[in-house]
Write a protein that holds these residues in place. Structure first.
Motif, PDB file in Angstrom:
ATOM      1  N   GLY A 191      82.850  99.092 -93.602  1.00  0.00           N
ATOM      2  CA  GLY A 191      84.164  98.457 -93.025  1.00  0.00           C
ATOM      3  C   GLY A 191      84.108  99.199 -91.625  1.00  0.00           C
ATOM      4  N   ILE A 192      83.954 100.356 -91.654  1.00  0.00           N
ATOM      5  CA  ILE A 192      84.064 101.096 -90.385  1.00  0.00           C
ATOM      6  C   ILE A 192      83.042 100.565 -89.234  1.00  0.00           C
ATOM      7  N   MET A 193      81.939 100.247 -89.825  1.00  0.00           N
ATOM      8  CA  MET A 193      80.942  99.647 -88.765  1.00  0.00           C
ATOM      9  C   MET A 193      81.434  98.140 -88.388  1.00  0.00           C
ATOM     10  N   ALA A 194      81.858  97.421 -89.275  1.00  0.00           N
ATOM     11  CA  ALA A 194      82.380  95.935 -89.367  1.00  0.00           C
ATOM     12  C   ALA A 194      83.442  96.082 -88.301  1.00  0.00           C
ATOM     13  N   ALA A 195      84.318  97.011 -88.432  1.00  0.00           N
ATOM     14  CA  ALA A 195      85.359  97.168 -87.528  1.00  0.00           C
ATOM     15  C   ALA A 195      85.344  97.310 -85.938  1.00  0.00           C
ATOM     16  N   LYS A 196      84.289  97.626 -85.812  1.00  0.00           N
ATOM     17  CA  LYS A 196      83.873  97.950 -84.181  1.00  0.00           C
ATOM     18  C   LYS A 196      83.705  96.592 -83.655  1.00  0.00           C
ATOM     19  N   LYS A 197      83.380  95.400 -84.537  1.00  0.00           N
ATOM     20  CA  LYS A 197      83.189  94.102 -83.691  1.00  0.00           C
ATOM     21  C   LYS A 197      84.244  93.256 -84.008  1.00  0.00           C
ATOM     22  N   LYS A 198      85.334  93.768 -84.418  1.00  0.00           N
ATOM     23  CA  LYS A 198      86.514  92.896 -84.838  1.00  0.00           C
ATOM     24  C   LYS A 198      87.294  92.897 -83.343  1.00  0.00           C
TER      25      LYS A 198
END
Ligand SMILES: Cc1cc2nc3c(=O)[nH]c(=O)nc-3n(C[C@@H](O)[C@H](O)[C@H](O)COP(=O)(O)OP(=O)(O)OC[C@H]3O[C@@H](n4cnc5c(N)ncnc54)[C@H](O)[C@@H]3O)c2cc1C
Ligand SMILES: Cc1cc2nc3c(=O)[nH]c(=O)nc-3n(C[C@H](O)[C@H](O)[C@H](O)COP(=O)(O)OP(=O)(O)OC[C@H]3O[C@@H](n4cnc5c(N)ncnc54)[C@H](O)[C@@H]3O)c2cc1C
Lengths: 259, 320
Positions: A191-198
């Motif tokens: 989730g932390i990785m995905a959040a960077k692209k949101k």
């Protein structure tokens, strides 16, 4: 089911609070910033609802650049989008101005449910949610500890002194969320990785037609620390607990006049 | 704009103590240079209105309507806004109960003004109040104003301001023609088992923490609370452990209380717990660790085993 969650970025509740030397504010050096604990219940409720029913969770914060980690934390837990209204240095605890800013940021974004925490820990007003509901023309249920959302309506339980109120309400509506409503999840690495692209939509307050600091509704003339307490009467009761108990009751009766 | 309008809360027709405290405080400030007006909202509640005169209200608006029998933020906001339109007060006082803390901000937003929550002291300068309120759960205080906006909507922390009868009588007027459009409807008020006293309302609180060892020992805490006529509180550690319901939790993420007597049993005194009870008038700690931080803010304390201290305490209280 589109949910908007209002999150405040606040000093960690374990922070030791010091005043600036001139008493005009709180010394923020060394303070760690977190998502206000109650807002975690609001976010979790929104995530569960959209997981079950589809739709998106948008988190909104009004705060300085330093509030961004709080938003990223929410995105990492699963929120789809974030709105960051930049500012807020002059409106600490000015619940009505905050509500006006949030209302302006939320109007025009689809929402079946707006979720807030019961209070922003620190300034502790417990006001923004109810004010925001009024400004958005929504019904609200505050201090929610249980929630069921159906087609076009919801049933919620709220905490009051000595009991609970069961409330029914049509959507769209606003809720303020209390501990007990759910168990907030933590962000996982993925989730932390995905959040960077949101996406984080950054807005200036002035773009919402509000001049920050020009029209305040709350002002603090002075901050103070609580008076230091003088040492109490401490009785050693290890050897004679009954004697200590009797002595304490006598003191409470005769000296403190508390019983 | 002059005078103070006080929202008066009732339950089953009985006026809440915290509201009498708010009316009394309004009277003590001489109505801020105007009249003290009360607004009483509910269904079948008219009989309680006239009695408010004795506490300092010169006028009482009564919104008596079957749709207002149970609390509704929207309905009650309508009633208070209608009373404010008539009284044109410079300040609106609300007792800071669960209902009051819900209502005051909605009323303020309806009137297009801000609000000051959870006030523990009021100073009147001309006809404007400066309000002292705890922030960071009592780790600091703010002396706050409404930055010149009127009316000043203020919620008063319960049990901090004295309720005192000043003698007098009130003119009662009914508040009719409210445009009620209630969407969030309270279907039911479920009272806690056995009419249990809530910590937020109690004048005396006895709290148990991890030092009580297990959920069954809340009976011991309750025996002391019962002997004192108080309510049972708890630390977060024991709420999280599932020993007692969250409604009992005192502290930064629980209830903020200011009873006249707070007895902490087997509670270490973590900063987040102190945040919820440090404004209590008298604090008593019972803890076997002489270095427990709770002793730093205690007015009285016993260093000892709570299992050995509480039973003789209960006996001594009963013998009073
Ligand atoms: C330097 C600095 C220090 C700050 N310190 C604090 C602090 O100690 N405590 C604190 O709560 N906030 C803090 N903030 C953020 C501040 O702007 C808060 O929004 C405001 O103090 C909260 O006011 P309140 O007590 O009226 O909120 P409440 O009425 O208690 O908040 C209720 C709910 O409203 C929502 N809400 C409140 N404020 C915001 C916001 N800004 N953005 C989105 N949603 C919001 C949340 O869901 C919250 O749970 C700080 C900001 C800055 C710039
Ligand atoms: C964000 C956040 C919010 C929080 N909010 C709250 C809150 O609202 N309220 C709250 O209370 N906490 C809160 N906490 C938790 C807080 O930090 C403490 O962990 C908690 O208060 C500890 O509870 P306790 O004192 O019961 O337990 P402990 O700290 O374990 O203390 C137990 C005490 O019992 C004593 N003891 C043991 N046996 C005996 C005996 N036989 N006789 C007498 N004494 C005995 C011990 O000496 C010890 O002092 C919060 C924490 C965080 C991080």
């Amino acid at each position: 089911m589109n949910c908007i969650v209002c999150v405040a970025s606040v000093p960690d509740t374990a922070s030791v609070i010091k005043l600036k030397a001139d008493g005009t504010g709180i010394d923020e050096s060394g303070i760690k910033w977190i998502v206000s604990p109650y807002d975690e219940y609001a976010l979790e409720a929104a995530l569960q609802l959209t997981e079950a029913k589809g739709g998106e969770v948008t988190v909104v914060t009004y705060g300085p650049a330093g509030a961004e980690p709080a938003l990223r934390d929410c995105l990492a837990r699963g929120a789809h989008k974030a709105v960051h209204v930049l500012g807020g240095e002059k409106t600490l605890g000015d619940s009505f101005t905050i509500a006006r800013v949030l209302a302006a940021a939320i109007k025009g974004r689809a929402h079946d449910l707006v979720l807030c925490g019961v209070k922003g820990v620190g300034t502790d007003c417990s006001q923004v949610g109810q004010m925001l509901a009024e400004l958005l023309g929504l019904p609200h249920v505050a201090i929610v500890t249980a929630l069921e959302v159906g087609e076009g309506s919801l049933a919620a339980t709220r905490e009051v002194e000595g009991g609970k109120e069961k409330v029914e309400c049509p959507l769209p509506a606003l809720l303020t969320c209390q501990k007990g409503l759910n168990e907030p999840r933590y962000a996982a690495l993925k989730g932390i990785m995905a959040a960077k692209k949101k996406p984080v939509d950054k807005l200036e307050v002035s773009s919402l037609g509000i001049q920050e600091g020009a029209d305040l509704f709350y002002a603090v003339a002075r901050f103070e620390l609580p008076p230091a307490k003088s040492a109490g009467t401490i009785i050693q009761g290890e050897n004679d607990p009954a004697g200590a108990a009797a002595q304490l009751v006598k003191l409470l009766r005769e000296e403190a006049k508390a019983i | 704009m002059a005078g103070i309008l006080v929202f008066v809360e009732q339950r089953d027709g009985e006026i809440r103590k915290a509201s009498l405290q708010a009316v009394s405080e309004a009277k003590r400030h001489g109505g801020a240079g105007g009249e003290v007006t009360a607004v009483l909202v509910g269904a079948g509640i008219g009989a309680a209105a006239a009695g408010l005169g004795a506490w300092g209200a010169a006028r009482v608006f009564v919104a008596d309507n079957p749709a207002l029998g149970l609390y509704s933020a929207e309905g009650y906001t309508e009633a208070v806004a209608a009373a404010a339109a008539k009284a044109q007060p410079s300040a609106i006082f609300v007792a800071g109960t669960a209902m009051g803390r819900d209502l005051a901000p909605r009323v303020a937003a309806r009137l297009g003004v801000g609000a000051i929550a959870d006030v523990v002291k009021l100073a009147l300068d001309g006809d404007a109040f400066t309000a002292r309120r705890p922030i960071y759960s009592g780790k600091a205080f703010a002396e706050a104003t409404t930055a010149g906006k009127r009316p000043q909507v203020i919620s008063l922390r319960p049990n901090v301001f004295a309720a005192e009868e000043s003698g007098g009588s009130a003119a009662v007027e009914s508040l009719d023609g409210l445009g009620l459009a209630i969407r969030a409807v309270v279907k039911e008020l479920v009272k806690a088992a056995g009419g249990e006293l809530d910590v937020a309302e109690a004048d005396i609180i006895v709290s148990g923490g991890r030092g009580i060892k297990g959920p069954e020992n809340f009976a011991l805490i309750k025996s002391l609370a019962d002997a004192l006529g108080g309510a049972v509180g708890a630390s977060r550690a024991v709420v999280d452990a599932g020993w007692i319901a969250h409604s009992h939790q005192v502290g930064q993420t629980g209830k903020v209380v200011s009873p006249s007597l707070y007895v902490a049993c087997g509670i270490s005194g973590a900063i987040q717990h102190l945040a919820g009870m440090s404004s209590s008038k008298i604090i008593v700690a019972i803890n076997k660790d002489p270095d427990a931080p709770i002793f730093k803010i205690a007015d009285y304390g016993i260093v000892g085993d709570l299992f050995e201290v509480i039973p003789p305490m209960v006996a001594a209280i009963k013998a009073l």
